[in-house]
Structures are given as structure tokens and as C-alpha cells.
Design a protein around this motif. Structure first.
Motif, PDB file in Angstrom:
ATOM      1  N   ALA B   2       0.849  -1.189   0.000  1.00  0.00           N
ATOM      2  CA  ALA B   2       0.000   0.000   0.000  1.00  0.00           C
ATOM      3  C   ALA B   2       0.890   1.245   0.000  1.00  0.00           C
ATOM      4  CB  ALA B   2      -0.905  -0.013   1.230  1.00  0.00           C
ATOM      5  N   VAL B   3       0.293   2.344  -0.390  1.00  0.00           N
ATOM      6  CA  VAL B   3       1.012   3.609  -0.443  1.00  0.00           C
ATOM      7  C   VAL B   3       0.311   4.614   0.467  1.00  0.00           C
ATOM      8  CG1 VAL B   3       1.623   5.556  -1.908  1.00  0.00           C
ATOM      9  CG2 VAL B   3       1.878   3.230  -2.769  1.00  0.00           C
ATOM     10  N   VAL B   4       1.094   5.328   1.259  1.00  0.00           N
ATOM     11  CA  VAL B   4       0.554   6.403   2.098  1.00  0.00           C
ATOM     12  C   VAL B   4       1.112   7.729   1.591  1.00  0.00           C
ATOM     13  CG1 VAL B   4       0.311   7.334   4.428  1.00  0.00           C
ATOM     14  CG2 VAL B   4       0.469   4.861   4.095  1.00  0.00           C
ATOM     15  N   LEU B   5       0.225   8.672   1.340  1.00  0.00           N
ATOM     16  CA  LEU B   5       0.614  10.009   0.885  1.00  0.00           C
ATOM     17  C   LEU B   5       0.290  11.005   2.003  1.00  0.00           C
ATOM     18  CD1 LEU B   5      -0.981   9.727  -2.665  1.00  0.00           C
ATOM     19  CD2 LEU B   5       1.429   9.404  -2.070  1.00  0.00           C
ATOM     20  N   VAL B   6       1.268  11.824   2.360  1.00  0.00           N
ATOM     21  CA  VAL B   6       1.062  12.760   3.476  1.00  0.00           C
ATOM     22  C   VAL B   6       1.198  14.199   2.975  1.00  0.00           C
ATOM     23  CG1 VAL B   6       1.918  11.083   5.162  1.00  0.00           C
ATOM     24  CG2 VAL B   6       3.496  12.768   4.186  1.00  0.00           C
ATOM     25  N   PRO B   7       0.574  15.149   3.671  1.00  0.00           N
ATOM     26  CA  PRO B   7       0.670  16.564   3.271  1.00  0.00           C
ATOM     27  C   PRO B   7       2.098  17.095   3.418  1.00  0.00           C
ATOM     28  CG  PRO B   7      -1.129  16.208   4.837  1.00  0.00           C
ATOM     29  CD  PRO B   7      -0.312  14.963   4.819  1.00  0.00           C
ATOM     30  N   SER B   8       2.352  18.214   2.773  1.00  0.00           N
ATOM     31  CA  SER B   8       3.723  18.747   2.742  1.00  0.00           C
ATOM     32  C   SER B   8       4.230  19.126   4.129  1.00  0.00           C
ATOM     33  CB  SER B   8       3.792  19.944   1.797  1.00  0.00           C
ATOM     34  OG  SER B   8       2.874  20.934   2.181  1.00  0.00           O
ATOM     35  N   VAL B  51      -7.172  15.296  11.596  1.00  0.00           N
ATOM     36  CA  VAL B  51      -6.483  14.530  10.556  1.00  0.00           C
ATOM     37  C   VAL B  51      -7.506  13.611   9.888  1.00  0.00           C
ATOM     38  CG1 VAL B  51      -4.744  12.764  10.097  1.00  0.00           C
ATOM     39  CG2 VAL B  51      -4.247  14.593  11.732  1.00  0.00           C
ATOM     40  N   ASN B  52      -7.662  13.783   8.598  1.00  0.00           N
ATOM     41  CA  ASN B  52      -8.576  12.925   7.839  1.00  0.00           C
ATOM     42  C   ASN B  52      -7.760  11.937   7.007  1.00  0.00           C
ATOM     43  OD1 ASN B  52     -10.793  14.350   8.828  1.00  0.00           O
ATOM     44  ND2 ASN B  52     -10.705  15.833   7.147  1.00  0.00           N
ATOM     45  N   VAL B  53      -8.249  10.726   6.937  1.00  0.00           N
ATOM     46  CA  VAL B  53      -7.556   9.675   6.186  1.00  0.00           C
ATOM     47  C   VAL B  53      -8.550   9.022   5.221  1.00  0.00           C
ATOM     48  CG1 VAL B  53      -6.261   7.513   6.352  1.00  0.00           C
ATOM     49  CG2 VAL B  53      -5.989   9.254   8.128  1.00  0.00           C
ATOM     50  N   TYR B  54      -8.135   8.953   3.972  1.00  0.00           N
ATOM     51  CA  TYR B  54      -8.981   8.363   2.935  1.00  0.00           C
ATOM     52  C   TYR B  54      -8.269   7.139   2.357  1.00  0.00           C
ATOM     53  CZ  TYR B  54     -11.465  12.794   3.183  1.00  0.00           C
ATOM     54  OH  TYR B  54     -12.179  13.867   3.626  1.00  0.00           O
ATOM     55  N   VAL B  55      -8.990   6.042   2.243  1.00  0.00           N
ATOM     56  CA  VAL B  55      -8.454   4.834   1.596  1.00  0.00           C
ATOM     57  C   VAL B  55      -9.185   4.664   0.269  1.00  0.00           C
ATOM     58  CG1 VAL B  55      -8.169   2.340   1.726  1.00  0.00           C
ATOM     59  CG2 VAL B  55      -7.849   3.740   3.772  1.00  0.00           C
ATOM     60  N   GLY B  57     -10.134   6.821  -1.617  1.00  0.00           N
ATOM     61  CA  GLY B  57     -11.180   7.830  -1.740  1.00  0.00           C
ATOM     62  C   GLY B  57     -12.256   7.785  -0.679  1.00  0.00           C
ATOM     63  N   VAL B  58     -12.199   6.830   0.224  1.00  0.00           N
ATOM     64  CA  VAL B  58     -13.244   6.705   1.239  1.00  0.00           C
ATOM     65  C   VAL B  58     -12.684   7.109   2.606  1.00  0.00           C
ATOM     66  CG1 VAL B  58     -14.823   5.120   2.412  1.00  0.00           C
ATOM     67  CG2 VAL B  58     -14.368   4.854  -0.043  1.00  0.00           C
ATOM     68  N   ASP B  59     -13.392   8.001   3.280  1.00  0.00           N
ATOM     69  CA  ASP B  59     -12.989   8.469   4.603  1.00  0.00           C
ATOM     70  C   ASP B  59     -13.050   7.302   5.586  1.00  0.00           C
ATOM     71  OD1 ASP B  59     -12.715   9.663   7.094  1.00  0.00           O
ATOM     72  OD2 ASP B  59     -14.061  11.333   6.653  1.00  0.00           O
ATOM     73  N   VAL B  60     -11.924   7.036   6.260  1.00  0.00           N
ATOM     74  CA  VAL B  60     -11.909   5.865   7.156  1.00  0.00           C
ATOM     75  C   VAL B  60     -12.870   6.033   8.329  1.00  0.00           C
ATOM     76  CG1 VAL B  60      -9.545   5.260   6.530  1.00  0.00           C
ATOM     77  CG2 VAL B  60      -9.969   6.681   8.567  1.00  0.00           C
ATOM     78  N   ARG B  61     -13.213   7.284   8.654  1.00  0.00           N
ATOM     79  CA  ARG B  61     -14.187   7.473   9.749  1.00  0.00           C
ATOM     80  C   ARG B  61     -15.578   6.994   9.333  1.00  0.00           C
ATOM     81  NH1 ARG B  61     -10.956  12.255  10.846  1.00  0.00           N
ATOM     82  NH2 ARG B  61     -10.008  12.059  12.915  1.00  0.00           N
ATOM     83  N   GLU B  62     -15.764   6.824   8.033  1.00  0.00           N
ATOM     84  CA  GLU B  62     -17.040   6.290   7.552  1.00  0.00           C
ATOM     85  C   GLU B  62     -16.957   4.787   7.339  1.00  0.00           C
ATOM     86  OE1 GLU B  62     -18.030   8.578   4.100  1.00  0.00           O
ATOM     87  OE2 GLU B  62     -18.172  10.450   5.236  1.00  0.00           O
ATOM     88  N   SER B  63     -15.801   4.228   7.628  1.00  0.00           N
ATOM     89  CA  SER B  63     -15.696   2.759   7.567  1.00  0.00           C
ATOM     90  C   SER B  63     -15.255   2.255   8.946  1.00  0.00           C
ATOM     91  CB  SER B  63     -14.759   2.314   6.434  1.00  0.00           C
ATOM     92  OG  SER B  63     -13.544   3.015   6.473  1.00  0.00           O
ATOM     93  N   ASP B  64     -14.128   1.648   9.045  1.00  0.00           N
ATOM     94  CA  ASP B  64     -13.742   1.059  10.336  1.00  0.00           C
ATOM     95  C   ASP B  64     -12.616   1.819  11.023  1.00  0.00           C
ATOM     96  OD1 ASP B  64     -15.644  -0.971  10.203  1.00  0.00           O
ATOM     97  OD2 ASP B  64     -14.334  -2.198   8.933  1.00  0.00           O
ATOM     98  N   GLY B  65     -12.460   3.089  10.704  1.00  0.00           N
ATOM     99  CA  GLY B  65     -11.433   3.894  11.364  1.00  0.00           C
ATOM    100  C   GLY B  65     -10.056   3.307  11.131  1.00  0.00           C
ATOM    101  N   LEU B  66      -9.267   3.253  12.195  1.00  0.00           N
ATOM    102  CA  LEU B  66      -7.904   2.732  12.067  1.00  0.00           C
ATOM    103  C   LEU B  66      -7.892   1.232  11.779  1.00  0.00           C
ATOM    104  CD1 LEU B  66      -6.098   4.683  14.947  1.00  0.00           C
ATOM    105  CD2 LEU B  66      -6.027   5.161  12.489  1.00  0.00           C
ATOM    106  N   VAL B  78      -3.525  11.062   3.515  1.00  0.00           N
ATOM    107  CA  VAL B  78      -3.714  11.823   4.757  1.00  0.00           C
ATOM    108  C   VAL B  78      -3.948  13.274   4.361  1.00  0.00           C
ATOM    109  CG1 VAL B  78      -2.640  12.583   6.913  1.00  0.00           C
ATOM    110  CG2 VAL B  78      -2.221  10.258   6.049  1.00  0.00           C
ATOM    111  N   ILE B  79      -5.048  13.828   4.820  1.00  0.00           N
ATOM    112  CA  ILE B  79      -5.399  15.209   4.456  1.00  0.00           C
ATOM    113  C   ILE B  79      -5.816  15.953   5.717  1.00  0.00           C
ATOM    114  CG2 ILE B  79      -6.994  16.651   3.121  1.00  0.00           C
ATOM    115  CD1 ILE B  79      -7.142  14.422   1.056  1.00  0.00           C
ATOM    116  N   ALA B  80      -5.226  17.132   5.916  1.00  0.00           N
ATOM    117  CA  ALA B  80      -5.614  17.933   7.080  1.00  0.00           C
ATOM    118  C   ALA B  80      -7.001  18.521   6.865  1.00  0.00           C
ATOM    119  CB  ALA B  80      -4.601  19.063   7.281  1.00  0.00           C
ATOM    120  N   ALA B  81      -7.776  18.536   7.938  1.00  0.00           N
ATOM    121  CA  ALA B  81      -9.078  19.182   7.868  1.00  0.00           C
ATOM    122  C   ALA B  81      -8.893  20.660   7.536  1.00  0.00           C
ATOM    123  CB  ALA B  81      -9.811  19.027   9.195  1.00  0.00           C
ATOM    124  N   ILE B  82      -9.869  21.237   6.907  1.00  0.00           N
ATOM    125  CA  ILE B  82      -9.797  22.665   6.598  1.00  0.00           C
ATOM    126  C   ILE B  82     -10.089  23.418   7.889  1.00  0.00           C
ATOM    127  CG2 ILE B  82     -10.791  24.553   5.264  1.00  0.00           C
ATOM    128  CD1 ILE B  82     -11.539  22.409   3.173  1.00  0.00           C
TER     129      ILE B  82
END
Lengths: 353, 85
Positions: B2-8, B51-55, B57-66, B78-82
Motif C-alpha cells: 500500500a502507499v501512504v501520501l502525506v501533506p507537505s 487529521v482525515n484519512v482516505y483509503v 477515496g473513502v474516509d476511514v471514519r465512515e468505515s472502520d477507522g484505524l 492523509v489530508i488535514a481538515a480545513i
């Protein structure tokens, strides 16, 4: 000798470098871009820069640099134990330890916590005695959170320390932090509904120990300016002696003169700007018996704010920074001020290094 | 992998590295293995609130979290909340 003013801002850390006579200054930075640098300091023992850096998304960190800020290393495992039922919310203040303990550094944070490292900042341990202090349930967060912002170590004895937390008050340890005793006798808490002089709950904004006379402490409080001559056993209120207000944050001392202090009063808790449309520093040279405005070179009209970490001193100069992004420096005790930098992001902290 | 992409901003705390290949079965395993895990997870190991995490394209908080499962070729963003100012 030149100087560097370490300026922590809402948008990173700046280094403002002065020439030998400290009359011209140049801005370098920012470093730690994107981080709110609540405080940064140079460890006088080895020259390392340390920063308490926070981000509203990524939390509280302690960072250090051995190359003047070109690169930074983040500490590991900064957090509170599960049994405390607390989580670290902000890192507030880094204080290098006693000269006899070269790898020891202290870090104050919120909610009312103190960390210690004995490996130069690689790993940190929370201070248990403070975490489990029996008065903790009576502490209340101020506008900046329940922050441990002042950490002072007696230069004559590494085990004698004083810390201050807003709004919990001042605490003294005689055993290197194994235990803490509240020391708030005579300090007002006017915002309390009933008891205006409680055991704890005072809103200390900044507390300093005099390096040449470590029996003497000064504090700028939410409710007054105070001096203690007995290691905080008792406090004497000093703001009725010529200050325009009892409210303020910044505090500076003169290492050669225990009777001298500088403050930057603000109108009050409900309007946190300098009074009388003037950025005014007030100085005492008689231990607080009288205060004089020393504002030559400071702007007027001005409605400025100086935060609790926003004022610092060394053996030659005093520097302070405003929330409007200016740094002012005096090297003659306040008789004249130079604007060393302007248009920085809001200044959170200043240290002379 | 798997690949994890993080903000700058997070990448700057990892010597500028924005993309991590990880051998992990869940989002939690993937994040805990990063050199910046402390910025994404708090001292209890929980995902920081902003901290929002999408797998894929799907937000993990809408699935099984961690505990959200990762397919072998999953993309974790990994995308920071606005927020902030």
C-alpha cells in the motif's frame, strides 16, 4: 557582541540577528514553517536551539536544531500517560536545565504539565508529582489554556525550581520536581466569585527568578505585578505604584540589578491592548516602589499586545515582540528602543540568544 | 504494497518524503509504521481530530477507522481538515 532574537510566531520561527552594538538587525527565516512556535530558546550549555512548536492539526511537539535552525529534529514520545486521563494539547515553554545537568531540559505544556528530558531532548518524561498534584481539580484554564509557561531553576541549586501555571498559580519544588508546593500567598484572584485569595487558582502570566538573587521572584499576573523576597513564601503587590494597569503579560529583569524590572501593561482582561493608545514599557529600579514609562522609540498611537513569552532579556538588552509583528530592542535599559523587525506574523515568543 | 501520501507540512517532518510504501493490513498499522506517526495519532494511538484519512477515496471514519482493511495496492491519503487561521 552581537545577538540573535529568536522570534516564535504564529507562522514559524524567525532569527533576527543584530550587529555587535545591536543597532542594526536582519531577519532570517522563517523556519518550522506552518508551526506555531510558542517558545524557542538557545541552550547556553551547547548552543542547541529548542522550540515548543504546535499545529492545530498535528498537535504539540518539541523540536531541536544543532545547525542554527537549518534542520530540526522532533522529539519522540511526547505525551501523557493513559492513567492520567489527560492528553497533551500544547507545548509552551522550553527551559534548559541547571549547568550541572547538561543533558537535562524542561518543557512546560498544557494542560498544566511539565516534562523533563535527561538525554538532551530525545525522549521526555512527564512530571508525575505535578500531574497528580492534589490541587489539580481546582485549576482552571485561562484564555491560553491550562498552560505551564514559566519554569525557573535556581542557579545555586539544581533541585530548587519554581513553575507557574495559568490559572493554577506558582509552585515551588526543593527536590528537583519530586514534590510541588503552591506559593500564592498574597496573590489576588479577583476573577474568583468568593475567595479572592485562594490557595491555588491564581492566573500567573509570567514568573521570573532573579539570576543573581534567587530568593527574589517577580511575577506579572492577571491581577497585578508582584515581587517576592522569600522564594514566594509571600508576595508584595506593586502595581499601585505608577503603573497604568495591573494587567499585562511580558516581564523582563536586569541580571546586574535585582531591583529592576520592566513590564508592558495592557488595559485589562477585557481589552488586551496597551493603554492610552501608546505602546509603553514601564520600568522600576527600586524593586517596584515606583514605575516610569520608558517609551522613546516606541510607536504612538498604538494599540499593541505583548504575550507572556513575548519579552526577554540578557546582560545587555531587553527585547519584546508584538502581536502586530514588530520586535523592539533596547540596550540602554529602556531609555531608547529600536524597531529591529516589523511585519512579522503575530509574535508569540521572544528570546535573546 | 500500500502507499501512504502525506501533506507537505508532515513531509517536512520526514526529510521531505511525501510518499511511503508500507506493508500493512490496516490503516492503523500503516500509520503507526510511519516516522511521523506521532503527528497523525495522539498519545493514545487515536487519529487526531483534524487529521482525515482516505483509503481509495473513502474516509476511514465512515468505515472502520484505524481498523479499516487495506488491499495490497491501496492508496492511503492523509489530508488535514480545513481549519486554522
Amino acid at each position: 557582541m552581537g545577538a540573535v532574537v529568536l522570534v516564535g510566531t504564529k507562522k514559524g520561527l524567525f532569527l533576527v540577528r543584530g550587529n555587535d552594538d545591536r543597532t542594526t538587525w536582519e531577519v532570517e527565516g522563517p523556519q518550522l514553517k506552518g508551526w506555531q512556535v510558542f517558545h524557542a530558546v538557545r541552550d547556553p550549555r551547547d548552543g542547541t536551539l529548542h522550540a515548543a512548536a504546535n499545529n492545530w492539526v498535528y498537535g504539540a511537539t518539541a523540536q531541536r536544531s544543532t545547525d542554527e535552525g537549518e534542520t530540526w529534529e522532533r522529539s519522540e514520545g511526547l505525551g501523557l500517560p493513559e492513567d492520567s486521563e489527560l492528553k497533551l494539547t500544547e507545548a509552551w515553554h522550553v527551559e534548559p536545565g541547571h549547568a550541572s545537568e547538561p543533558d537535562t531540559i524542561f518543557l512546560g505544556g498544557a494542560p498544566g504539565v511539565l516534562f523533563r528530558t535527561d538525554d538532551g531532548g530525545t525522549t521526555w518524561e512527564p512530571n508525575r508529582a505535578l500531574l497528580e498534584h492534589p490541587t489539580r481539580e481546582r485549576w482552571q484554564p485561562g484564555a491560553g489554556g491550562l498552560c505551564c509557561h514559566s519554569i525557573q531553576i535556581d542557579p545555586t541549586d539544581a533541585k530548587r525550581m519554581v513553575i507557574a501555571i495559568s490559572a493554577a498559580g506558582a509552585f515551588v519544588s526543593e527536590d528537583g520536581g519530586e514534590s510541588w508546593t503552591s506559593r500564592n500567598t498574597g496573590v489576588a484572584a479577583d476573577f474568583m466569585p468568593d475567595d479572592k485569595y485562594p490557595e491555588v487558582g491564581q492566573c500567573v502570566h509570567k514568573l521570573l527568578l532573579h539570576p543573581a538573587n534567587p530568593e527574589r521572584f517577580w511575577q506579572q499576573n492577571h491581577c497585578g505585578v508582584y515581587r517576592s523576597d522569600d522564594r514566594a513564601e509571600t508576595w508584595e503587590r506593586l502595581d499601585g505604584n505608577g503603573l497604568p494597569s495591573d494587567f499585562g503579560f511580558g516581564l523582563a529583569l536586569d541580571p546586574a540589578d535585582p531591583d529592576a524590572a520592566w513590564v508592558v501593561p495592557e488595559e485589562g482582561a477585557e481589552n488586551r491592548v496597551t493603554p492610552n493608545a501608546q505602546l509603553g514599557v514601564y520600568r522600576t529600579r527600586d524593586a517596584g516602589a515606583s514605575w516610569q514609562l520608558v517609551a522613546d522609540g516606541l510607536p504612538s498611537p498604538a494599540w499593541a499586545g505583548v504575550l507572556r513569552e513575548g519579552m526577554a532579556y540578557d546582560d545587555r538588552s531587553i527585547a519584546f515582540g508584538t502581536q502586530s509583528g514588530s520586535i523592539f530592542v533596547t540596550s540602554d535599559g529602556g531609555e531608547s528602543w529600536i524597531e529591529a523587525a516589523s511585519q512579522l506574523p503575530p509574535v508569540l515568543s521572544v528570546e535573546l540568544a | 504494497m500500500a502507499v501512504v501520501l502525506v501533506p507537505s507540512l508532515v513531509a517536512a517532518q520526514a526529510s521531505g518524503k511525501k510518499r511511503f510504501e508500507v506493508d500493512a493490513g490496516t490503516v492503523g498499522e500503516a500509520l503507526r509504521g510511519l516516522p511521523v506517526s506521532d503527528l497523525l495519532l495522539d498519545e493514545r494511538g487515536e487519529l487526531r481530530r483534524l487529521v482525515n484519512v482516505y483509503v481509495d477515496g473513502v474516509d476511514v471514519r465512515e468505515s472502520d477507522g484505524l481498523d479499516t482493511k487495506l488491499a495490497p495496492e491501496a492508496e492511503v491519503r492523509v489530508i488535514a481538515a480545513i481549519a486554522g487561521g
